[in-house]
Design a protein around this motif. Structure first.
Motif, PDB file in Angstrom:
ATOM      1  N   SER A  84      36.161  14.365 -23.367  1.00  0.00           N
ATOM      2  CA  SER A  84      36.609  13.164 -24.080  1.00  0.00           C
ATOM      3  C   SER A  84      37.205  13.538 -25.426  1.00  0.00           C
ATOM      4  CB  SER A  84      35.458  12.174 -24.248  1.00  0.00           C
ATOM      5  OG  SER A  84      34.368  12.765 -24.926  1.00  0.00           O
ATOM      6  N   LEU A 140      41.472   8.823 -21.262  1.00  0.00           N
ATOM      7  CA  LEU A 140      40.534   8.596 -20.156  1.00  0.00           C
ATOM      8  C   LEU A 140      40.927   7.420 -19.273  1.00  0.00           C
ATOM      9  CD1 LEU A 140      37.073   9.248 -21.860  1.00  0.00           C
ATOM     10  CD2 LEU A 140      38.336  10.745 -20.313  1.00  0.00           C
ATOM     11  N   VAL A 155      33.487  13.811 -17.104  1.00  0.00           N
ATOM     12  CA  VAL A 155      33.845  13.800 -18.527  1.00  0.00           C
ATOM     13  C   VAL A 155      32.770  14.503 -19.351  1.00  0.00           C
ATOM     14  CG1 VAL A 155      34.476  12.382 -20.501  1.00  0.00           C
ATOM     15  CG2 VAL A 155      35.037  11.600 -18.184  1.00  0.00           C
ATOM     16  N   GLU A 172      31.321  14.867 -22.754  1.00  0.00           N
ATOM     17  CA  GLU A 172      31.276  14.079 -23.990  1.00  0.00           C
ATOM     18  C   GLU A 172      30.589  14.832 -25.128  1.00  0.00           C
ATOM     19  OE1 GLU A 172      32.491  10.949 -24.574  1.00  0.00           O
ATOM     20  OE2 GLU A 172      31.873   9.558 -22.996  1.00  0.00           O
ATOM     21  N   VAL A 228      33.525   7.281 -23.027  1.00  0.00           N
ATOM     22  CA  VAL A 228      33.464   6.582 -21.740  1.00  0.00           C
ATOM     23  C   VAL A 228      32.934   5.169 -21.950  1.00  0.00           C
ATOM     24  CG1 VAL A 228      32.330   6.520 -19.479  1.00  0.00           C
ATOM     25  CG2 VAL A 228      33.276   8.668 -20.331  1.00  0.00           C
ATOM     26  N   ARG A 255      28.913  12.173 -16.501  1.00  0.00           N
ATOM     27  CA  ARG A 255      29.152  12.377 -17.929  1.00  0.00           C
ATOM     28  C   ARG A 255      28.166  13.421 -18.432  1.00  0.00           C
ATOM     29  NH1 ARG A 255      27.876   6.591 -20.084  1.00  0.00           N
ATOM     30  NH2 ARG A 255      27.127   6.204 -17.974  1.00  0.00           N
TER      31      ARG A 255
END
Length: 449
Positions: free
Chosen positions: A182, A193, A213, A215, A230, A242
Protein backbone atom coordinates in the motif's frame (compact mmCIF):
# COMPACT_ATOMS: atom_id res chain seq x y z
CA UNK A 1 38.51 -22.83 4.56
CA UNK A 2 41.08 -20.63 2.78
CA UNK A 3 39.31 -20.89 -0.57
CA UNK A 4 35.97 -20.02 1.01
CA UNK A 5 37.51 -17.12 2.91
CA UNK A 6 39.10 -15.81 -0.28
CA UNK A 7 35.78 -15.89 -2.13
CA UNK A 8 33.85 -14.22 0.67
CA UNK A 9 36.54 -11.55 1.13
CA UNK A 10 36.64 -10.88 -2.63
CA UNK A 11 32.87 -10.39 -2.75
CA UNK A 12 33.00 -7.93 0.16
CA UNK A 13 35.96 -6.13 -1.38
CA UNK A 14 34.01 -5.72 -4.62
CA UNK A 15 31.15 -4.12 -2.72
CA UNK A 16 33.61 -1.89 -0.86
CA UNK A 17 35.02 -0.56 -4.15
CA UNK A 18 31.51 0.16 -5.44
CA UNK A 19 30.50 1.89 -2.17
CA UNK A 20 27.64 -0.54 -1.55
CA UNK A 21 29.05 -2.62 1.31
CA UNK A 22 26.58 -2.82 4.16
CA UNK A 23 27.62 -2.27 7.76
CA UNK A 24 25.82 -1.98 11.04
CA UNK A 25 25.34 1.59 12.24
CA UNK A 26 27.67 2.37 15.14
CA UNK A 27 27.20 5.03 17.80
CA UNK A 28 28.71 5.44 21.22
CA UNK A 29 26.10 7.94 22.37
CA UNK A 30 22.35 7.89 22.77
CA UNK A 31 20.69 9.33 19.67
CA UNK A 32 18.22 12.09 20.44
CA UNK A 33 14.80 11.17 19.03
CA UNK A 34 14.59 14.45 17.12
CA UNK A 35 17.85 13.64 15.30
CA UNK A 36 16.54 10.34 13.89
CA UNK A 37 15.36 10.70 10.30
CA UNK A 38 16.12 7.14 9.28
CA UNK A 39 14.14 4.59 11.35
CA UNK A 40 10.56 3.50 10.64
CA UNK A 41 9.32 4.74 14.02
CA UNK A 42 6.79 6.96 12.23
CA UNK A 43 4.57 7.73 15.25
CA UNK A 44 7.56 8.01 17.65
CA UNK A 45 5.95 5.35 19.85
CA UNK A 46 9.34 3.75 20.50
CA UNK A 47 10.13 6.75 22.70
CA UNK A 48 6.58 7.46 23.86
CA UNK A 49 6.34 7.80 27.63
CA UNK A 50 2.61 7.08 27.36
CA UNK A 51 3.18 3.75 25.64
CA UNK A 52 6.11 2.93 27.92
CA UNK A 53 4.01 3.52 31.04
CA UNK A 54 1.10 1.47 29.69
CA UNK A 55 3.44 -1.36 28.76
CA UNK A 56 5.08 -1.42 32.19
CA UNK A 57 1.68 -1.44 33.89
CA UNK A 58 0.47 -4.29 31.70
CA UNK A 59 3.64 -6.28 32.37
CA UNK A 60 3.17 -5.91 36.12
CA UNK A 61 -0.16 -7.72 36.07
CA UNK A 62 0.34 -10.14 33.17
CA UNK A 63 0.42 -13.86 34.15
CA UNK A 64 3.24 -14.50 31.66
CA UNK A 65 5.73 -12.04 30.19
CA UNK A 66 8.76 -14.04 29.01
CA UNK A 67 9.27 -16.72 26.38
CA UNK A 68 6.31 -18.40 24.72
CA UNK A 69 8.11 -21.74 24.91
CA UNK A 70 7.75 -22.99 21.37
CA UNK A 71 5.95 -22.93 18.05
CA UNK A 72 2.29 -21.97 17.91
CA UNK A 73 1.61 -25.64 17.18
CA UNK A 74 3.25 -26.67 20.47
CA UNK A 75 1.89 -24.20 23.02
CA UNK A 76 -1.66 -22.94 23.75
CA UNK A 77 -0.54 -19.25 23.93
CA UNK A 78 -3.83 -17.71 25.14
CA UNK A 79 -2.43 -14.16 24.87
CA UNK A 80 -1.65 -14.75 21.20
CA UNK A 81 -5.14 -16.09 20.53
CA UNK A 82 -6.64 -13.05 22.27
CA UNK A 83 -4.56 -10.67 20.17
CA UNK A 84 -5.58 -12.44 16.97
CA UNK A 85 -9.24 -12.14 17.95
CA UNK A 86 -8.75 -8.44 18.65
CA UNK A 87 -7.11 -7.94 15.26
CA UNK A 88 -10.00 -9.67 13.52
CA UNK A 89 -12.45 -7.25 15.11
CA UNK A 90 -10.29 -4.18 14.66
CA UNK A 91 -9.49 -4.80 10.99
CA UNK A 92 -12.87 -6.33 10.10
CA UNK A 93 -11.18 -9.53 8.95
CA UNK A 94 -12.38 -13.12 8.90
CA UNK A 95 -9.19 -14.45 10.50
CA UNK A 96 -5.83 -13.18 11.74
CA UNK A 97 -2.63 -15.16 12.16
CA UNK A 98 0.44 -13.90 14.02
CA UNK A 99 3.99 -14.17 12.69
CA UNK A 100 7.34 -13.21 14.18
CA UNK A 101 7.95 -10.57 11.50
CA UNK A 102 6.54 -9.16 8.31
CA UNK A 103 9.37 -10.90 6.47
CA UNK A 104 8.30 -14.26 7.87
CA UNK A 105 4.68 -13.56 7.03
CA UNK A 106 5.38 -12.72 3.39
CA UNK A 107 7.67 -15.71 2.93
CA UNK A 108 5.05 -17.95 4.54
CA UNK A 109 2.18 -16.73 2.38
CA UNK A 110 3.90 -16.65 -0.98
CA UNK A 111 5.76 -19.92 -0.48
CA UNK A 112 2.65 -21.83 0.59
CA UNK A 113 -0.55 -20.40 -0.88
CA UNK A 114 0.05 -20.13 -4.65
CA UNK A 115 -0.33 -23.64 -6.06
CA UNK A 116 1.37 -25.39 -9.00
CA UNK A 117 -0.04 -23.93 -12.20
CA UNK A 118 -0.91 -20.59 -10.60
CA UNK A 119 0.70 -17.28 -11.51
CA UNK A 120 1.95 -14.43 -9.34
CA UNK A 121 2.13 -10.91 -10.71
CA UNK A 122 4.10 -8.49 -8.57
CA UNK A 123 5.03 -4.83 -8.57
CA UNK A 124 8.69 -4.36 -9.48
CA UNK A 125 9.26 -2.54 -6.17
CA UNK A 126 7.75 -5.28 -3.99
CA UNK A 127 9.66 -6.17 -0.82
CA UNK A 128 12.48 -8.73 -0.82
CA UNK A 129 10.47 -11.01 1.47
CA UNK A 130 7.87 -11.52 -1.28
CA UNK A 131 10.65 -12.44 -3.70
CA UNK A 132 11.98 -15.02 -1.22
CA UNK A 133 8.50 -16.42 -0.75
CA UNK A 134 7.88 -16.71 -4.49
CA UNK A 135 11.26 -18.37 -5.02
CA UNK A 136 10.40 -20.99 -2.39
CA UNK A 137 6.93 -21.61 -3.85
CA UNK A 138 5.80 -24.37 -6.19
CA UNK A 139 4.96 -21.85 -8.90
CA UNK A 140 7.06 -22.19 -12.03
CA UNK A 141 9.55 -19.35 -12.40
CA UNK A 142 8.04 -18.44 -15.78
CA UNK A 143 4.76 -17.75 -13.97
CA UNK A 144 6.31 -15.14 -11.64
CA UNK A 145 5.62 -11.97 -13.60
CA UNK A 146 6.89 -8.49 -12.76
CA UNK A 147 5.04 -5.35 -13.82
CA UNK A 148 6.29 -1.72 -13.74
CA UNK A 149 5.80 0.14 -10.50
CA UNK A 150 2.18 1.14 -9.90
CA UNK A 151 1.26 0.62 -13.56
CA UNK A 152 -2.30 -0.68 -13.72
CA UNK A 153 -2.10 -0.56 -17.53
CA UNK A 154 0.91 -2.90 -17.51
CA UNK A 155 -0.82 -5.22 -15.03
CA UNK A 156 -3.84 -5.37 -17.33
CA UNK A 157 -1.64 -6.14 -20.35
CA UNK A 158 0.04 -8.99 -18.48
CA UNK A 159 -3.31 -10.44 -17.39
CA UNK A 160 -4.73 -10.11 -20.90
CA UNK A 161 -1.72 -11.98 -22.33
CA UNK A 162 -2.03 -14.74 -19.72
CA UNK A 163 -5.75 -15.15 -20.39
CA UNK A 164 -5.08 -15.39 -24.11
CA UNK A 165 -2.46 -18.09 -23.60
CA UNK A 166 -4.00 -20.14 -20.79
CA UNK A 167 -7.35 -21.88 -20.83
CA UNK A 168 -7.08 -22.80 -17.14
CA UNK A 169 -6.95 -19.14 -16.11
CA UNK A 170 -9.87 -18.26 -18.36
CA UNK A 171 -11.86 -21.20 -16.98
CA UNK A 172 -11.06 -20.36 -13.36
CA UNK A 173 -9.10 -23.59 -12.79
CA UNK A 174 -5.87 -21.74 -12.04
CA UNK A 175 -5.39 -18.65 -9.89
CA UNK A 176 -3.62 -15.33 -10.39
CA UNK A 177 -2.18 -13.55 -7.34
CA UNK A 178 -1.27 -9.85 -7.49
CA UNK A 179 1.24 -8.68 -4.87
CA UNK A 180 1.54 -4.99 -3.99
CA UNK A 181 2.39 -2.74 -1.06
CA UNK A 182 0.00 0.00 0.00
CA UNK A 183 2.94 2.34 0.78
CA UNK A 184 6.37 1.55 -0.66
CA UNK A 185 9.17 2.00 1.83
CA UNK A 186 11.92 3.23 -0.49
CA UNK A 187 9.85 5.54 -2.70
CA UNK A 188 7.06 6.85 -0.52
CA UNK A 189 4.59 6.00 -3.27
CA UNK A 190 1.09 4.61 -2.76
CA UNK A 191 -0.32 1.75 -4.79
CA UNK A 192 -3.48 2.67 -6.73
CA UNK A 193 -5.34 -0.02 -4.81
CA UNK A 194 -8.83 0.77 -6.07
CA UNK A 195 -7.71 0.57 -9.68
CA UNK A 196 -5.70 -2.61 -9.09
CA UNK A 197 -8.59 -4.39 -7.37
CA UNK A 198 -11.01 -3.29 -10.10
CA UNK A 199 -8.58 -4.48 -12.80
CA UNK A 200 -8.26 -7.93 -11.24
CA UNK A 201 -12.01 -8.28 -10.76
CA UNK A 202 -12.71 -7.13 -14.31
CA UNK A 203 -10.09 -9.33 -15.97
CA UNK A 204 -10.85 -12.43 -13.88
CA UNK A 205 -14.62 -12.42 -13.42
CA UNK A 206 -14.67 -16.07 -12.29
CA UNK A 207 -13.18 -14.94 -8.98
CA UNK A 208 -9.80 -16.61 -9.47
CA UNK A 209 -7.85 -13.36 -9.19
CA UNK A 210 -6.53 -12.39 -5.75
CA UNK A 211 -4.92 -9.18 -4.47
CA UNK A 212 -2.49 -9.35 -1.55
CA UNK A 213 -1.56 -6.04 0.09
CA UNK A 214 1.46 -5.46 2.31
CA UNK A 215 0.42 -2.66 4.69
CA UNK A 216 3.66 -2.65 6.69
CA UNK A 217 4.42 1.06 6.23
CA UNK A 218 0.81 2.25 6.33
CA UNK A 219 -0.26 0.55 9.56
CA UNK A 220 -1.04 3.04 12.32
CA UNK A 221 -0.88 6.08 10.04
CA UNK A 222 -3.62 5.81 7.44
CA UNK A 223 -7.25 4.78 7.47
CA UNK A 224 -9.75 4.88 10.35
CA UNK A 225 -7.82 4.46 13.62
CA UNK A 226 -4.70 3.54 11.62
CA UNK A 227 -6.21 0.47 9.94
CA UNK A 228 -4.26 1.08 6.73
CA UNK A 229 -5.01 2.02 3.14
CA UNK A 230 -7.20 -1.00 2.41
CA UNK A 231 -9.59 0.14 5.14
CA UNK A 232 -9.24 3.79 4.11
CA UNK A 233 -10.52 2.84 0.65
CA UNK A 234 -13.16 0.38 1.89
CA UNK A 235 -11.56 -2.62 0.17
CA UNK A 236 -11.50 -5.05 3.11
CA UNK A 237 -13.84 -7.54 1.42
CA UNK A 238 -12.14 -7.33 -1.97
CA UNK A 239 -8.56 -8.35 -1.15
CA UNK A 240 -7.55 -11.88 -0.22
CA UNK A 241 -4.94 -11.02 2.38
CA UNK A 242 -3.46 -8.03 4.19
CA UNK A 243 -0.16 -7.94 6.03
CA UNK A 244 0.16 -5.60 9.02
CA UNK A 245 3.42 -5.33 10.92
CA UNK A 246 3.96 -4.11 14.48
CA UNK A 247 7.63 -3.14 14.32
CA UNK A 248 7.36 0.17 12.48
CA UNK A 249 4.77 2.77 13.50
CA UNK A 250 3.59 0.60 16.42
CA UNK A 251 7.04 0.23 18.06
CA UNK A 252 6.63 -3.48 18.67
CA UNK A 253 7.63 -6.73 17.06
CA UNK A 254 5.85 -9.24 14.87
CA UNK A 255 3.15 -9.14 12.22
CA UNK A 256 -0.22 -10.55 11.29
CA UNK A 257 -1.83 -11.79 8.11
CA UNK A 258 -5.53 -11.01 7.80
CA UNK A 259 -7.26 -13.45 5.51
CA UNK A 260 -9.88 -16.22 5.30
CA UNK A 261 -10.28 -19.10 7.71
CA UNK A 262 -9.33 -21.60 5.01
CA UNK A 263 -6.06 -19.84 4.20
CA UNK A 264 -5.26 -19.43 7.87
CA UNK A 265 -5.67 -23.18 8.42
CA UNK A 266 -3.62 -23.95 5.31
CA UNK A 267 -0.78 -21.73 6.60
CA UNK A 268 -0.89 -23.52 9.96
CA UNK A 269 -0.23 -26.74 8.08
CA UNK A 270 2.18 -25.66 5.34
CA UNK A 271 3.87 -22.36 6.25
CA UNK A 272 7.36 -23.31 7.36
CA UNK A 273 8.29 -19.86 8.82
CA UNK A 274 5.34 -20.31 11.19
CA UNK A 275 5.58 -24.02 11.97
CA UNK A 276 9.30 -24.31 12.65
CA UNK A 277 10.00 -21.26 14.82
CA UNK A 278 9.33 -20.27 18.40
CA UNK A 279 6.47 -17.80 18.41
CA UNK A 280 6.48 -14.25 19.82
CA UNK A 281 7.21 -13.80 23.52
CA UNK A 282 4.38 -12.74 25.79
CA UNK A 283 6.12 -9.40 26.28
CA UNK A 284 5.94 -8.82 22.51
CA UNK A 285 2.23 -9.54 22.50
CA UNK A 286 1.60 -7.26 25.49
CA UNK A 287 3.49 -4.41 23.78
CA UNK A 288 1.37 -4.81 20.65
CA UNK A 289 -1.83 -4.79 22.71
CA UNK A 290 -0.75 -1.51 24.34
CA UNK A 291 -0.03 0.05 20.95
CA UNK A 292 -3.47 -0.97 19.69
CA UNK A 293 -4.99 0.65 22.78
CA UNK A 294 -3.49 3.91 21.52
CA UNK A 295 -4.92 3.33 18.05
CA UNK A 296 -8.37 2.66 19.45
CA UNK A 297 -8.48 5.52 21.96
CA UNK A 298 -7.41 8.05 19.33
CA UNK A 299 -4.11 9.19 20.85
CA UNK A 300 -2.13 7.61 18.00
CA UNK A 301 -4.43 9.35 15.52
CA UNK A 302 -3.37 12.74 16.88
CA UNK A 303 0.26 11.76 16.29
CA UNK A 304 -0.54 10.60 12.75
CA UNK A 305 -2.14 13.95 11.89
CA UNK A 306 0.92 15.80 13.18
CA UNK A 307 3.19 13.48 11.19
CA UNK A 308 1.37 14.15 7.92
CA UNK A 309 1.42 17.89 8.63
CA UNK A 310 5.21 17.68 9.03
CA UNK A 311 5.43 15.84 5.70
CA UNK A 312 3.66 18.72 3.95
CA UNK A 313 5.82 21.27 5.76
CA UNK A 314 9.07 19.52 4.80
CA UNK A 315 8.16 19.62 1.11
CA UNK A 316 6.94 23.22 1.32
CA UNK A 317 10.35 24.27 2.69
CA UNK A 318 12.47 22.12 0.39
CA UNK A 319 10.83 22.57 -3.03
CA UNK A 320 11.79 26.27 -3.55
CA UNK A 321 15.45 25.49 -2.83
CA UNK A 322 15.50 22.60 -5.30
CA UNK A 323 14.50 24.96 -8.12
CA UNK A 324 18.03 26.38 -8.07
CA UNK A 325 19.76 23.01 -7.59
CA UNK A 326 20.83 20.96 -10.63
CA UNK A 327 18.40 18.01 -10.80
CA UNK A 328 21.31 15.72 -11.60
CA UNK A 329 22.73 16.62 -8.15
CA UNK A 330 19.56 16.52 -6.05
CA UNK A 331 15.87 16.22 -6.78
CA UNK A 332 12.63 14.75 -5.52
CA UNK A 333 10.89 11.85 -7.26
CA UNK A 334 8.19 12.83 -9.75
CA UNK A 335 5.35 12.04 -7.35
CA UNK A 336 6.70 14.63 -4.86
CA UNK A 337 8.43 17.15 -7.12
CA UNK A 338 5.32 19.22 -7.90
CA UNK A 339 3.12 20.60 -5.18
CA UNK A 340 -0.50 19.55 -5.34
CA UNK A 341 -2.59 21.87 -3.13
CA UNK A 342 -4.28 19.82 -0.47
CA UNK A 343 -6.53 20.76 2.41
CA UNK A 344 -5.17 19.06 5.57
CA UNK A 345 -8.69 17.81 6.28
CA UNK A 346 -9.03 16.36 2.80
CA UNK A 347 -8.67 12.57 2.53
CA UNK A 348 -8.16 12.55 -1.24
CA UNK A 349 -5.64 10.19 -2.79
CA UNK A 350 -2.72 10.18 -2.50
CA UNK A 351 -2.24 11.45 1.04
CA UNK A 352 1.04 12.94 2.31
CA UNK A 353 3.81 10.47 3.08
CA UNK A 354 6.47 10.53 5.83
CA UNK A 355 8.86 8.68 3.48
CA UNK A 356 10.66 11.25 1.31
CA UNK A 357 13.52 10.12 -0.96
CA UNK A 358 16.13 12.74 -1.83
CA UNK A 359 17.46 11.45 -5.14
CA UNK A 360 21.17 12.04 -5.62
CA UNK A 361 24.14 10.15 -7.11
CA UNK A 362 26.09 11.12 -3.96
CA UNK A 363 23.93 9.79 -1.11
CA UNK A 364 26.84 8.90 1.15
CA UNK A 365 28.20 12.43 0.93
CA UNK A 366 24.83 13.99 1.77
CA UNK A 367 24.19 11.61 4.67
CA UNK A 368 27.70 12.19 6.02
CA UNK A 369 27.23 15.96 5.83
CA UNK A 370 23.98 15.81 7.79
CA UNK A 371 25.61 13.56 10.39
CA UNK A 372 28.55 15.96 10.77
CA UNK A 373 26.45 18.99 11.70
CA UNK A 374 26.92 20.47 15.20
CA UNK A 375 23.64 18.79 16.04
CA UNK A 376 23.92 15.58 13.99
CA UNK A 377 20.96 14.54 11.86
CA UNK A 378 20.85 10.85 11.06
CA UNK A 379 19.62 9.79 7.63
CA UNK A 380 20.33 6.75 5.48
CA UNK A 381 22.13 6.55 2.15
CA UNK A 382 20.38 3.96 -0.04
CA UNK A 383 22.09 2.51 -3.11
CA UNK A 384 21.94 -0.54 -5.36
CA UNK A 385 21.05 -3.38 -4.71
CA UNK A 386 18.37 -2.02 -2.34
CA UNK A 387 17.20 0.34 -5.09
CA UNK A 388 17.81 0.14 -8.86
CA UNK A 389 21.09 1.27 -10.38
CA UNK A 390 20.95 5.02 -10.95
CA UNK A 391 18.27 5.55 -8.31
CA UNK A 392 20.48 6.20 -5.29
CA UNK A 393 19.00 8.39 -2.59
CA UNK A 394 18.99 9.58 0.97
CA UNK A 395 15.80 8.22 2.48
CA UNK A 396 14.22 10.67 4.91
CA UNK A 397 11.71 9.26 7.39
CA UNK A 398 9.77 11.83 9.35
CA UNK A 399 8.42 11.03 12.81
CA UNK A 400 5.57 12.40 14.88
CA UNK A 401 8.15 13.24 17.57
CA UNK A 402 9.79 15.79 15.26
CA UNK A 403 8.94 19.47 15.47
CA UNK A 404 8.75 22.02 12.70
CA UNK A 405 12.08 23.33 13.92
CA UNK A 406 13.62 19.85 13.50
CA UNK A 407 12.32 19.70 9.94
CA UNK A 408 13.61 23.21 9.22
CA UNK A 409 17.09 22.24 10.42
CA UNK A 410 17.03 19.17 8.17
CA UNK A 411 16.11 21.27 5.13
CA UNK A 412 18.83 23.79 6.00
CA UNK A 413 21.36 20.96 6.23
CA UNK A 414 20.37 19.64 2.81
CA UNK A 415 20.56 23.13 1.27
CA UNK A 416 23.99 23.74 2.84
CA UNK A 417 25.26 20.50 1.29
CA UNK A 418 23.98 21.48 -2.17
CA UNK A 419 25.59 24.91 -1.96
CA UNK A 420 28.91 23.50 -0.71
CA UNK A 421 28.91 20.93 -3.52
CA UNK A 422 28.29 23.58 -6.16
CA UNK A 423 31.07 25.79 -4.74
CA UNK A 424 33.50 22.86 -4.95
CA UNK A 425 32.43 22.17 -8.52
CA UNK A 426 33.01 25.80 -9.52
CA UNK A 427 36.43 25.84 -7.85
CA UNK A 428 37.43 22.63 -9.61
CA UNK A 429 36.21 23.97 -12.93
CA UNK A 430 38.19 27.20 -12.39
CA UNK A 431 41.30 25.18 -11.48
CA UNK A 432 41.11 23.07 -14.63
CA UNK A 433 40.42 26.15 -16.72
CA UNK A 434 43.53 27.81 -15.32
CA UNK A 435 45.54 24.67 -15.98
CA UNK A 436 44.28 24.61 -19.55
CA UNK A 437 45.21 28.27 -20.04
CA UNK A 438 48.72 27.70 -18.64
CA UNK A 439 49.15 24.68 -20.87
CA UNK A 440 47.88 26.70 -23.84
CA UNK A 441 50.41 29.49 -23.20
CA UNK A 442 53.17 26.92 -22.97
CA UNK A 443 52.22 25.41 -26.31
CA UNK A 444 52.15 28.92 -27.89
CA UNK A 445 55.62 29.71 -26.53
CA UNK A 446 57.02 26.45 -27.83
CA UNK A 447 55.63 27.26 -31.27
CA UNK A 448 57.59 30.56 -31.26
CA UNK A 449 60.94 29.02 -30.31
Amino acid sequence: MSSLNDKLAAALSSREKRHIRRRLPVSTSTVLPSADFTSNDYLSLATSLTLRSAFQSALSVAPQILGSGGSRLLVPAPAHVALESRLERFFDAEKALLFNSGFDANVAFFSAIPQPGDVVLYDEHIHASVHDGMTASRVDSSSLIKFPHNSVAALKRSLRKLLHERDDLRDGKASAFVAVESLYSMDGTFAPLQEIVHCVEEMLPRGNGYVIVDEAHATGIYGPQGRGMVAALGLEGRVLARLHTFGKALAGSGAAILTTELIRDYLLNYARPLIYTTTLTYANVIAVECAFDMLENGSAGVLALHLLDLSRYFLELLRPHLQSAPPELLCLPDNLSVDSPQDPSNTSFPPPTPIIPLLTPHPHSLAAHLASLPRPLFTKAITWPTVPVGASRVRVCLHAGHTRDDVKKLVEGVVDWVQAWLVREREEARHWLNMAEVEGVGVWMESKL
